[in-house]
Motif scaffolding. Structure first.
Motif, mmCIF file in Angstrom:
data_model
loop_
_atom_site.group_PDB
_atom_site.id
_atom_site.type_symbol
_atom_site.label_atom_id
_atom_site.label_comp_id
_atom_site.label_asym_id
_atom_site.label_seq_id
_atom_site.Cartn_x
_atom_site.Cartn_y
_atom_site.Cartn_z
ATOM 1 N N THR A 122 -94.966 42.527 -31.893
ATOM 2 C CA THR A 122 -94.750 41.759 -33.121
ATOM 3 C C THR A 122 -95.830 42.119 -34.140
ATOM 4 O O THR A 122 -96.971 42.397 -33.773
ATOM 5 N N THR A 123 -95.434 42.126 -35.390
ATOM 6 C CA THR A 123 -96.330 42.470 -36.492
ATOM 7 C C THR A 123 -96.092 41.498 -37.634
ATOM 8 O O THR A 123 -94.940 41.189 -37.954
ATOM 9 N N ALA A 124 -97.169 41.018 -38.232
ATOM 10 C CA ALA A 124 -97.057 40.151 -39.413
ATOM 11 C C ALA A 124 -97.104 41.032 -40.660
ATOM 12 O O ALA A 124 -97.987 41.879 -40.794
ATOM 13 N N VAL A 125 -96.148 40.839 -41.541
ATOM 14 C CA VAL A 125 -96.055 41.628 -42.774
ATOM 15 C C VAL A 125 -96.080 40.677 -43.963
ATOM 16 O O VAL A 125 -95.290 39.732 -44.028
ATOM 17 N N THR A 126 -96.982 40.927 -44.899
ATOM 18 C CA THR A 126 -97.084 40.108 -46.108
ATOM 19 C C THR A 126 -96.600 40.917 -47.303
ATOM 20 O O THR A 126 -97.077 42.026 -47.541
ATOM 21 N N PHE A 127 -95.641 40.356 -48.013
ATOM 22 C CA PHE A 127 -95.116 40.975 -49.226
ATOM 23 C C PHE A 127 -95.899 40.482 -50.445
ATOM 24 O O PHE A 127 -96.332 39.326 -50.502
ATOM 25 N N ALA A 128 -96.032 41.342 -51.422
ATOM 26 C CA ALA A 128 -96.514 40.929 -52.734
ATOM 27 C C ALA A 128 -95.407 40.125 -53.417
ATOM 28 O O ALA A 128 -94.248 40.161 -52.997
ATOM 29 N N ALA A 129 -95.764 39.407 -54.464
ATOM 30 C CA ALA A 129 -94.750 38.716 -55.259
ATOM 31 C C ALA A 129 -93.931 39.771 -56.007
ATOM 32 O O ALA A 129 -94.487 40.667 -56.640
ATOM 33 N N LEU A 130 -92.618 39.687 -55.897
ATOM 34 C CA LEU A 130 -91.733 40.684 -56.485
ATOM 35 C C LEU A 130 -91.006 40.113 -57.700
ATOM 36 O O LEU A 130 -90.545 38.973 -57.679
ATOM 37 N N GLY A 152 -87.420 48.805 -45.910
ATOM 38 C CA GLY A 152 -88.015 49.748 -44.979
ATOM 39 C C GLY A 152 -89.444 50.025 -45.412
ATOM 40 O O GLY A 152 -89.669 50.475 -46.538
ATOM 41 N N ILE A 153 -90.392 49.758 -44.533
ATOM 42 C CA ILE A 153 -91.794 49.977 -44.884
ATOM 43 C C ILE A 153 -92.075 51.460 -45.101
ATOM 44 O O ILE A 153 -92.992 51.841 -45.814
ATOM 45 N N ASP A 156 -90.288 54.920 -49.867
ATOM 46 C CA ASP A 156 -91.239 55.010 -50.976
ATOM 47 C C ASP A 156 -91.329 53.690 -51.740
ATOM 48 O O ASP A 156 -92.411 53.182 -51.991
ATOM 49 N N LEU A 157 -90.179 53.137 -52.114
ATOM 50 C CA LEU A 157 -90.205 51.888 -52.867
ATOM 51 C C LEU A 157 -90.481 50.689 -51.973
ATOM 52 O O LEU A 157 -91.212 49.777 -52.356
ATOM 53 N N GLY A 158 -89.893 50.654 -50.786
ATOM 54 C CA GLY A 158 -90.135 49.542 -49.874
ATOM 55 C C GLY A 158 -91.606 49.404 -49.528
ATOM 56 O O GLY A 158 -92.132 48.296 -49.392
ATOM 57 N N ALA A 159 -92.294 50.510 -49.424
ATOM 58 C CA ALA A 159 -93.715 50.492 -49.058
ATOM 59 C C ALA A 159 -94.574 49.813 -50.120
ATOM 60 O O ALA A 159 -95.570 49.164 -49.781
ATOM 61 N N VAL A 173 -91.487 49.993 -38.626
ATOM 62 C CA VAL A 173 -90.521 51.078 -38.860
ATOM 63 C C VAL A 173 -89.342 50.963 -37.887
ATOM 64 O O VAL A 173 -88.212 51.283 -38.228
ATOM 65 N N GLY A 174 -89.606 50.489 -36.661
ATOM 66 C CA GLY A 174 -88.505 50.288 -35.722
ATOM 67 C C GLY A 174 -88.762 50.720 -34.297
ATOM 68 O O GLY A 174 -87.905 50.534 -33.433
ATOM 69 N N LEU A 175 -89.942 51.279 -34.009
ATOM 70 C CA LEU A 175 -90.238 51.671 -32.632
ATOM 71 C C LEU A 175 -91.759 51.697 -32.439
ATOM 72 O O LEU A 175 -92.435 52.610 -32.914
#
Length: 195
Positions: A122-130, A152-153, A156-159, A173-175
């Motif tokens: 498990t990984t915690a991912v924090t998004f910026a305000a979009l 998708g992390i 290019d844009l998702g990152a 990413v998925g694995l």
């Protein structure tokens, strides 16, 4: 490079998983699974993803080969955010993730000659305000439509939406490559090595 002394079957159509296995130098056949991916009730995200991955591995016959299956889910406020149904659904999902932290869980399952093993990361991912414009521009690329959580992390844009992660990048990413290697070392210690 990673070396396996047994044929490997990837029970997934994910191009990201194929790319990650290829980066390890592994040769493999792709046989997508049609297993039931219904979320198991009463389980936390990691164990639930591992359970779905195990269903996929069991539904992929491969006598004499090592089967690898995986399932990745994005969870926000206890709700699983799967692949969006359409562009509007993708935009709604991205608005929900905006400025917040969510969990990405990937379960992996291995099967070989009737033996099985599972693991998860498990990984915690924090998004910026979009902004609405950023969300619309990303959705227009079509990239969010085939991804759990609508991003998708590795894109290019998702990152650029990801402000911070806590945990394994490859899991998002998925694995989760480290978890996969550690599980292989326990499950088939005589069949895996670093070449």
């Amino acid at each position: 490079m990673l070396s396996l002394r047994v044929p490997l079957v990837l029970a997934s159509a994910s191009p990201r998983r194929r790319d990650l296995l290829a980066r390890l130098g592994l040769a493999f056949d792709v046989r997508p699974s049609d297993a039931d991916e219904t979320w198991p009730e009463g389980l936390d995200p990691g164990p639930a993803a591992a359970e779905v991955a195990l269903r996929k591995a069991r539904a992929t016959p491969a006598e004499g080969a090592l089967v690898l299956a995986a399932d990745t889910v994005v969870v926000l406020d206890g709700e699983v955010l799967g692949k969006p149904a359409d562009a509007d659904d993708a935009a709604r999902t991205l608005r929900r993730l905006s400025g917040r932290t969510h969990t990405v869980a990937t379960g992996i399952a291995l099967g070989l000659d009737g033996r099985e093993a599972t693991a998860f990361e498990t990984t915690a991912v924090t998004f910026a305000a979009l902004s609405d414009a950023e969300i619309a521009a990303y959705v227009t690329t079509g990239s969010p439509l085939d991804k759990a959580g609508a991003y998708g992390i590795q894109d290019d844009l998702g990152a650029v939406f990801v402000e911070r992660i806590e945990g394994d990048y490859f899991n998002v990413v998925g694995l989760p490559l480290r978890r996969l290697y550690a599980t292989l070392r326990v499950f088939v210690p005589d069949l895996v090595s670093l070449a």
